[in-house]
Design an enzyme around this catalytic site. Structure first.
Site, PDB file in Angstrom:
ATOM      1  N   HIS A   1      -2.443 -13.771  13.602  1.00  0.00           N
ATOM      2  CA  HIS A   1      -1.587 -13.790  12.419  1.00  0.00           C
ATOM      3  C   HIS A   1      -0.356 -14.652  12.675  1.00  0.00           C
ATOM      4  O   HIS A   1      -0.011 -14.921  13.831  1.00  0.00           O
ATOM      5  CB  HIS A   1      -1.068 -12.385  12.104  1.00  0.00           C
ATOM      6  CG  HIS A   1      -2.123 -11.387  11.805  1.00  0.00           C
ATOM      7  ND1 HIS A   1      -2.499 -11.076  10.521  1.00  0.00           N
ATOM      8  CD2 HIS A   1      -2.892 -10.625  12.621  1.00  0.00           C
ATOM      9  CE1 HIS A   1      -3.453 -10.143  10.560  1.00  0.00           C
ATOM     10  NE2 HIS A   1      -3.707  -9.862  11.824  1.00  0.00           N
TER      11      HIS A   1
ATOM     12  N   TYR B 196       1.279  -5.033  14.373  1.00  0.00           N
ATOM     13  CA  TYR B 196       0.625  -5.915  15.354  1.00  0.00           C
ATOM     14  C   TYR B 196       0.744  -5.348  16.760  1.00  0.00           C
ATOM     15  O   TYR B 196       1.724  -4.672  17.086  1.00  0.00           O
ATOM     16  CB  TYR B 196       1.291  -7.295  15.364  1.00  0.00           C
ATOM     17  CG  TYR B 196       1.404  -7.962  14.022  1.00  0.00           C
ATOM     18  CD1 TYR B 196       0.276  -8.336  13.301  1.00  0.00           C
ATOM     19  CD2 TYR B 196       2.656  -8.237  13.469  1.00  0.00           C
ATOM     20  CE1 TYR B 196       0.389  -8.961  12.063  1.00  0.00           C
ATOM     21  CE2 TYR B 196       2.783  -8.861  12.234  1.00  0.00           C
ATOM     22  CZ  TYR B 196       1.647  -9.209  11.536  1.00  0.00           C
ATOM     23  OH  TYR B 196       1.767  -9.832  10.316  1.00  0.00           O
TER      24      TYR B 196
ATOM     25  N   HIS C 234      -6.664 -14.265  10.437  1.00  0.00           N
ATOM     26  CA  HIS C 234      -6.578 -13.294   9.347  1.00  0.00           C
ATOM     27  C   HIS C 234      -7.277 -13.805   8.090  1.00  0.00           C
ATOM     28  O   HIS C 234      -7.916 -13.058   7.354  1.00  0.00           O
ATOM     29  CB  HIS C 234      -5.080 -13.023   9.077  1.00  0.00           C
ATOM     30  CG  HIS C 234      -4.816 -11.927   8.100  1.00  0.00           C
ATOM     31  ND1 HIS C 234      -3.562 -11.674   7.623  1.00  0.00           N
ATOM     32  CD2 HIS C 234      -5.634 -11.024   7.504  1.00  0.00           C
ATOM     33  CE1 HIS C 234      -3.625 -10.646   6.770  1.00  0.00           C
ATOM     34  NE2 HIS C 234      -4.865 -10.245   6.683  1.00  0.00           N
TER      35      HIS C 234
ATOM     36  N   LYS D  58      -5.812 -15.387   2.187  1.00  0.00           N
ATOM     37  CA  LYS D  58      -4.461 -15.744   2.622  1.00  0.00           C
ATOM     38  C   LYS D  58      -4.553 -16.994   3.476  1.00  0.00           C
ATOM     39  O   LYS D  58      -5.636 -17.377   3.895  1.00  0.00           O
ATOM     40  CB  LYS D  58      -3.887 -14.633   3.526  1.00  0.00           C
ATOM     41  CG  LYS D  58      -3.589 -13.329   2.837  1.00  0.00           C
ATOM     42  CD  LYS D  58      -3.213 -12.286   3.892  1.00  0.00           C
ATOM     43  CE  LYS D  58      -2.928 -10.953   3.260  1.00  0.00           C
ATOM     44  NZ  LYS D  58      -1.557 -10.720   2.896  1.00  0.00           N
TER      45      LYS D  58
ATOM     46  N   CYS E  90      -2.726 -17.175   6.336  1.00  0.00           N
ATOM     47  CA  CYS E  90      -2.471 -16.645   7.678  1.00  0.00           C
ATOM     48  C   CYS E  90      -3.693 -16.830   8.580  1.00  0.00           C
ATOM     49  O   CYS E  90      -4.787 -16.444   8.169  1.00  0.00           O
ATOM     50  CB  CYS E  90      -2.116 -15.165   7.546  1.00  0.00           C
ATOM     51  SG  CYS E  90      -1.780 -14.337   9.081  1.00  0.00           S
TER      52      CYS E  90
HETATM   53 ZN   LIG Z   1      -1.981 -12.103   8.815  1.00  0.00          ZN
END
Ligand SMILES: [Zn+2]
Length: 133
Positions: free
Chosen positions: A10, A39, A115, A121, A123
């Site tokens: 991420h 995380y 991710h 997304k 990410c």
């Molecule tokens: Zn992420």
């Protein structure tokens, strides 16, 4: 120890050069109602690896994939205009490579993902399949 099948990368979705730490993310995530930082590891701009949530605990970083994964977040991911961008410093790239290698020794059957493979997304704002480009 829970079974680890995936290592998921991420970004913090913060702008290039902004020096946030695991402590900041912990505060943000608690504010969102999480128990603590979601995380397991955070990679700072200078390549320092900070520990977030203990590995034994499932993270809170990738919907539907937290039970069997480790979540790593590097600080950055947005350019000065707030657009998705691979802002990793050379130190972050090196630290990420090392951390992934260490985790793969510990969890040899795990696979490495971004991710965005699991969510709509940007990410982590780089291509995990060719991380050095
Ligand atoms: Zn992420």
């Amino acid at each position: 120890m829970r079974k680890i099948a995936k290592i998921i990368l991420h970004c913090s979705a913060t702008r290039e050069g902004q020096a946030f730490t695991a402590k900041d993310i912990d505060r943000w995530h608690r504010r969102q109602g999480f128990q603590m930082i979601g995380y397991h590891y955070v990679i700072l701009l200078d390549g320092t690896v900070e520990i977030g949530r203990p590995e034994e605990k499932p993270g809170a970083h990738t919907y539907g994939h937290n039970a069997n994964s480790i979540g790593i977040c590097y600080i950055g991911g947005l350019d000065q205009d707030g657009k998705p961008c691979d802002t990793r410093t050379p130190q972050q790239r090196q630290a990420m490579k090392q951390l992934i290698a260490d985790l793969l020794r510990k969890f040899p059957n795990a696979t490495v993902h971004g991710h965005r493979e699991f969510a709509n997304k940007d990410c982590p704002c780089f291509d995990v399949a060719s991380p050095d480009e």
